[in-house]
Write a protein that holds these residues in place. Structure first.
Motif, PDB file in Angstrom:
ATOM      1  N   ARG A  72      43.370  71.120  45.553  1.00  0.00           N
ATOM      2  CA  ARG A  72      43.535  70.279  46.732  1.00  0.00           C
ATOM      3  C   ARG A  72      43.551  71.119  47.999  1.00  0.00           C
ATOM      4  NH1 ARG A  72      48.905  67.158  45.644  1.00  0.00           N
ATOM      5  NH2 ARG A  72      48.318  65.984  47.497  1.00  0.00           N
ATOM      6  N   PHE A  73      44.410  72.151  48.052  1.00  0.00           N
ATOM      7  CA  PHE A  73      44.440  72.900  49.309  1.00  0.00           C
ATOM      8  C   PHE A  73      43.250  73.826  49.462  1.00  0.00           C
ATOM      9  CE2 PHE A  73      46.043  76.746  47.458  1.00  0.00           C
ATOM     10  CZ  PHE A  73      47.213  76.508  46.749  1.00  0.00           C
ATOM     11  N   HIS A  74      42.557  74.152  48.352  1.00  0.00           N
ATOM     12  CA  HIS A  74      41.307  74.897  48.513  1.00  0.00           C
ATOM     13  C   HIS A  74      40.261  74.023  49.202  1.00  0.00           C
ATOM     14  CE1 HIS A  74      37.837  77.380  47.861  1.00  0.00           C
ATOM     15  NE2 HIS A  74      37.256  76.422  47.164  1.00  0.00           N
ATOM     16  N   ASN A  75      40.178  72.762  48.816  1.00  0.00           N
ATOM     17  CA  ASN A  75      39.222  71.856  49.462  1.00  0.00           C
ATOM     18  C   ASN A  75      39.558  71.667  50.938  1.00  0.00           C
ATOM     19  OD1 ASN A  75      37.766  71.463  47.101  1.00  0.00           O
ATOM     20  ND2 ASN A  75      38.943  69.664  46.496  1.00  0.00           N
ATOM     21  N   TRP A  76      40.858  71.563  51.245  1.00  0.00           N
ATOM     22  CA  TRP A  76      41.255  71.410  52.647  1.00  0.00           C
ATOM     23  C   TRP A  76      40.914  72.657  53.462  1.00  0.00           C
ATOM     24  CZ3 TRP A  76      46.567  69.581  50.519  1.00  0.00           C
ATOM     25  CH2 TRP A  76      46.497  68.210  50.212  1.00  0.00           C
ATOM     26  N   THR A  77      41.271  73.827  52.940  1.00  0.00           N
ATOM     27  CA  THR A  77      41.014  75.045  53.712  1.00  0.00           C
ATOM     28  C   THR A  77      39.525  75.328  53.815  1.00  0.00           C
ATOM     29  OG1 THR A  77      41.344  76.394  51.716  1.00  0.00           O
ATOM     30  CG2 THR A  77      43.240  76.103  53.156  1.00  0.00           C
ATOM     31  N   ALA A  78      38.765  75.042  52.748  1.00  0.00           N
ATOM     32  CA  ALA A  78      37.318  75.265  52.794  1.00  0.00           C
ATOM     33  C   ALA A  78      36.681  74.409  53.887  1.00  0.00           C
ATOM     34  CB  ALA A  78      36.688  74.952  51.438  1.00  0.00           C
ATOM     35  N   ALA A  79      37.140  73.160  54.005  1.00  0.00           N
ATOM     36  CA  ALA A  79      36.605  72.280  55.053  1.00  0.00           C
ATOM     37  C   ALA A  79      37.043  72.741  56.433  1.00  0.00           C
ATOM     38  CB  ALA A  79      37.061  70.838  54.806  1.00  0.00           C
ATOM     39  N   PHE A  80      38.319  73.096  56.558  1.00  0.00           N
ATOM     40  CA  PHE A  80      38.854  73.474  57.868  1.00  0.00           C
ATOM     41  C   PHE A  80      38.219  74.761  58.386  1.00  0.00           C
ATOM     42  CE2 PHE A  80      42.038  75.647  60.518  1.00  0.00           C
ATOM     43  CZ  PHE A  80      42.185  74.693  61.521  1.00  0.00           C
ATOM     44  N   LEU A  81      37.924  75.708  57.484  1.00  0.00           N
ATOM     45  CA  LEU A  81      37.383  77.001  57.894  1.00  0.00           C
ATOM     46  C   LEU A  81      35.868  77.030  57.949  1.00  0.00           C
ATOM     47  CD1 LEU A  81      39.768  79.284  55.810  1.00  0.00           C
ATOM     48  CD2 LEU A  81      39.825  78.934  58.282  1.00  0.00           C
ATOM     49  N   SER A  82      35.239  75.925  57.616  1.00  0.00           N
ATOM     50  CA  SER A  82      33.781  75.900  57.622  1.00  0.00           C
ATOM     51  C   SER A  82      33.246  76.123  59.029  1.00  0.00           C
ATOM     52  CB  SER A  82      33.273  74.563  57.086  1.00  0.00           C
ATOM     53  OG  SER A  82      31.872  74.479  57.241  1.00  0.00           O
ATOM     54  N   ALA A  83      32.247  77.020  59.143  1.00  0.00           N
ATOM     55  CA  ALA A  83      31.670  77.313  60.457  1.00  0.00           C
ATOM     56  C   ALA A  83      30.570  76.322  60.823  1.00  0.00           C
ATOM     57  CB  ALA A  83      31.115  78.739  60.476  1.00  0.00           C
ATOM     58  N   THR A  84      29.832  75.837  59.833  1.00  0.00           N
ATOM     59  CA  THR A  84      28.702  74.962  60.152  1.00  0.00           C
ATOM     60  C   THR A  84      28.574  73.768  59.219  1.00  0.00           C
ATOM     61  OG1 THR A  84      27.216  76.299  58.760  1.00  0.00           O
ATOM     62  CG2 THR A  84      27.343  76.874  61.096  1.00  0.00           C
ATOM     63  N   ALA A  85      29.097  73.867  57.994  1.00  0.00           N
ATOM     64  CA  ALA A  85      28.793  72.853  56.982  1.00  0.00           C
ATOM     65  C   ALA A  85      29.542  71.537  57.203  1.00  0.00           C
ATOM     66  CB  ALA A  85      29.106  73.400  55.593  1.00  0.00           C
ATOM     67  N   GLU A  86      30.703  71.594  57.860  1.00  0.00           N
ATOM     68  CA  GLU A  86      31.517  70.398  58.009  1.00  0.00           C
ATOM     69  C   GLU A  86      31.572  69.962  59.478  1.00  0.00           C
ATOM     70  OE1 GLU A  86      32.450  68.832  55.507  1.00  0.00           O
ATOM     71  OE2 GLU A  86      32.466  70.285  53.871  1.00  0.00           O
ATOM     72  N   SER A  87      31.716  68.642  59.693  1.00  0.00           N
ATOM     73  CA  SER A  87      31.836  68.125  61.048  1.00  0.00           C
ATOM     74  C   SER A  87      33.235  68.395  61.588  1.00  0.00           C
ATOM     75  CB  SER A  87      31.576  66.623  61.055  1.00  0.00           C
ATOM     76  OG  SER A  87      32.613  65.942  60.357  1.00  0.00           O
ATOM     77  N   ALA A  88      33.388  68.277  62.898  1.00  0.00           N
ATOM     78  CA  ALA A  88      34.700  68.452  63.517  1.00  0.00           C
ATOM     79  C   ALA A  88      35.680  67.417  62.986  1.00  0.00           C
ATOM     80  CB  ALA A  88      34.572  68.338  65.033  1.00  0.00           C
ATOM     81  N   GLU A  89      35.204  66.184  62.749  1.00  0.00           N
ATOM     82  CA  GLU A  89      36.078  65.129  62.217  1.00  0.00           C
ATOM     83  C   GLU A  89      36.590  65.483  60.829  1.00  0.00           C
ATOM     84  OE1 GLU A  89      33.105  64.680  63.564  1.00  0.00           O
ATOM     85  OE2 GLU A  89      33.681  63.704  65.452  1.00  0.00           O
ATOM     86  N   THR A  90      35.712  66.047  59.993  1.00  0.00           N
ATOM     87  CA  THR A  90      36.128  66.446  58.651  1.00  0.00           C
ATOM     88  C   THR A  90      37.171  67.553  58.715  1.00  0.00           C
ATOM     89  OG1 THR A  90      33.981  65.836  57.721  1.00  0.00           O
ATOM     90  CG2 THR A  90      35.320  67.365  56.431  1.00  0.00           C
ATOM     91  N   ARG A  91      36.989  68.497  59.644  1.00  0.00           N
ATOM     92  CA  ARG A  91      37.963  69.581  59.782  1.00  0.00           C
ATOM     93  C   ARG A  91      39.319  69.038  60.214  1.00  0.00           C
ATOM     94  NH1 ARG A  91      33.452  72.701  61.713  1.00  0.00           N
ATOM     95  NH2 ARG A  91      34.010  72.435  63.905  1.00  0.00           N
ATOM     96  N   ILE A  92      39.315  68.059  61.127  1.00  0.00           N
ATOM     97  CA  ILE A  92      40.578  67.463  61.580  1.00  0.00           C
ATOM     98  C   ILE A  92      41.262  66.728  60.426  1.00  0.00           C
ATOM     99  CG2 ILE A  92      41.586  65.689  63.063  1.00  0.00           C
ATOM    100  CD1 ILE A  92      39.456  66.408  65.151  1.00  0.00           C
ATOM    101  N   GLU A  93      40.501  65.958  59.653  1.00  0.00           N
ATOM    102  CA  GLU A  93      41.065  65.238  58.510  1.00  0.00           C
ATOM    103  C   GLU A  93      41.675  66.209  57.498  1.00  0.00           C
ATOM    104  OE1 GLU A  93      37.871  62.933  56.992  1.00  0.00           O
ATOM    105  OE2 GLU A  93      37.837  61.523  58.677  1.00  0.00           O
ATOM    106  N   ALA A  94      40.979  67.309  57.229  1.00  0.00           N
ATOM    107  CA  ALA A  94      41.492  68.305  56.285  1.00  0.00           C
ATOM    108  C   ALA A  94      42.787  68.916  56.807  1.00  0.00           C
ATOM    109  CB  ALA A  94      40.440  69.390  56.054  1.00  0.00           C
ATOM    110  N   PHE A  95      42.831  69.212  58.096  1.00  0.00           N
ATOM    111  CA  PHE A  95      44.024  69.799  58.702  1.00  0.00           C
ATOM    112  C   PHE A  95      45.216  68.853  58.586  1.00  0.00           C
ATOM    113  CE2 PHE A  95      46.635  70.187  62.611  1.00  0.00           C
ATOM    114  CZ  PHE A  95      47.210  71.430  62.347  1.00  0.00           C
ATOM    115  N   VAL A  96      45.010  67.574  58.897  1.00  0.00           N
ATOM    116  CA  VAL A  96      46.103  66.595  58.845  1.00  0.00           C
ATOM    117  C   VAL A  96      46.624  66.441  57.419  1.00  0.00           C
ATOM    118  CG1 VAL A  96      46.675  64.159  59.149  1.00  0.00           C
ATOM    119  CG2 VAL A  96      45.345  65.351  60.902  1.00  0.00           C
ATOM    120  N   ALA A  97      45.710  66.359  56.442  1.00  0.00           N
ATOM    121  CA  ALA A  97      46.125  66.213  55.043  1.00  0.00           C
ATOM    122  C   ALA A  97      46.884  67.454  54.574  1.00  0.00           C
ATOM    123  CB  ALA A  97      44.898  65.987  54.162  1.00  0.00           C
ATOM    124  N   PHE A  98      46.414  68.610  54.977  1.00  0.00           N
ATOM    125  CA  PHE A  98      47.053  69.864  54.594  1.00  0.00           C
ATOM    126  C   PHE A  98      48.458  69.948  55.177  1.00  0.00           C
ATOM    127  CE2 PHE A  98      46.131  74.734  54.398  1.00  0.00           C
ATOM    128  CZ  PHE A  98      46.997  74.838  53.319  1.00  0.00           C
TER     129      PHE A  98
END
Length: 357
Positions: free
Chosen positions: A117-143
């Protein structure tokens, strides 16, 4: 961008070199929401409050504190190698990721089943190009929500894990607040877990590129500490560094002047390859740090020197030692020219299949 060793070190040590880039309009390494936009975490703090939190935390991250976890790390490494079915293993999926994940779970005292679970969150949050800003925010909030529940659970049922150490940590009676504790854990997992996995993978990759150095290390296991430092110099930390805002003018050792209000990238990787600091910097040499030499900057320098440096060093030492002990014929299972790399801020191979036998 600063690239010379002395300039980068000066920027990192400068008390007017701020990591607080939360003001609107300042540059970003990636577009949209990123680590530089999160207020109140150690990596973006500056000044007295940052110094206060570091004073409280430092006792939980000493060499002795890291050594406490060495037996568990060694056991996990060998368990993972025991579970290999056949002679081929993917260093990323079968070794580096589960080793760093299980270690962070052990250290924090959380169920191993939670690591995905937290690997998926951190992978999304730390993504430089693969994830949208909205996805990074969602991952941060869930984490954040997960970590808030984790701290609450440890407050209700204290134990002997790092979370408990941080809850008890104090300086002259001053303790971390609930929000500060959650922020510390966020940085520890997001940066620590991902960077540890990255450095194990990149370390193995570098040794595969230099089979004679790999054989030397297998023949002389005592060189592992020096080898780890050279891997960190040569390949660490997998990202160029973190932006700094100069709040006052700074004269650099090279003679350049950086005006107040300038945002600078102190490029750690470039500094670690400065020939004035490290002779023949493009030569990978596992014996380099066996003798006296200048310290590399993979963990930074100054007020923001990585708190988890001792834990990261130990983990990398044990991961490489176990692998080289158990795989005397270690070699790549595909051409290293064909290895594909991630687009995350922590740059590493997507897969690194190797032959153990």
């Amino acid at each position: 961008m600063a690239v010379r060793y002395d300039d980068v070190r000066a920027l990192l040590a400068c008390p007017h070199s701020s990591r607080d880039l939360t003001a609107p309009g300042l540059p970003r390494m990636v577009t949209g929401f990123s680590a530089d936009d999160v207020p109140g975490v150690l990596i973006t703090m500056h000044g007295a409050d940052h110094e206060r939190q570091r004073r409280i935390l430092q006792r939980a991250f000493t060499v002795n504190a890291a050594e406490r976890w060495r037996p568990q790390c060694r056991e996990i490494a060998h368990e993972l190698l025991d579970g290999v079915d056949g002679s081929v293993i993917d260093i990323v999926a079968d070794y580096a990721l589960p080793l760093s994940a299980r270690m962070i779970c052990q250290v924090l005292g959380v169920p191993a089943s939670d690591w995905a679970r937290f690997h998926n969150w951190t992978a999304a949050f730390l993504s430089a190009t693969a994830e949208s800003a909205e996805t990074r925010i969602e991952a941060f909030v869930a984490f954040r929500s997960y970590l808030e529940h984790l701290v609450a659970a440890h407050r209700n049922t204290p134990g002997h894990d790092l979370v408990d150490d941080l809850i008890r940590a104090q300086d002259e009676g001053d303790r971390l607040s609930q929000n500060e504790l959650v922020n510390v854990l966020f940085v520890l997992i997001a940066a620590g877990h991902e960077s540890a996995s990255t450095m194990i993978t990149r370390g193995v990759y570098r040794l595969l590129l230099h089979p004679e150095q790999c054989r030397t290390l297998q023949a002389t296991p005592a060189l592992v500490r020096s080898a780890v430092e050279e891997i960190l110099r040569y390949d660490g930390p997998g990202a160029p560094g973190l932006l700094r805002l100069l709040t006052e003018k700074l004269d650099l050792p090279s003679g350049a002047t950086v005006a107040a209000g300038t945002v600078v990238l102190p490029n750690i990787n470039a500094a670690n390859h400065d020939p004035d600091a490290f002779p023949e910097p493009q030569r990978f040499d596992i014996r380099r740090f066996a003798a006296a030499t200048r310290p590399h900057l993979a963990f930074g320098h100054g007020a923001h020197f990585c708190l988890g440096a001792n834990l990261a060093r130990m983990e990398l030492q044990e991961a490489l030692s176990a692998l080289l002990l158990r795989a005397p014929g270690l070699r790549p299972a595909l051409s290293l020219d064909d290895v594909r790399w991630t687009t995350q801020l922590f740059h590493q191979p997507l897969r690194l299949p190797v032959i153990l036998a």
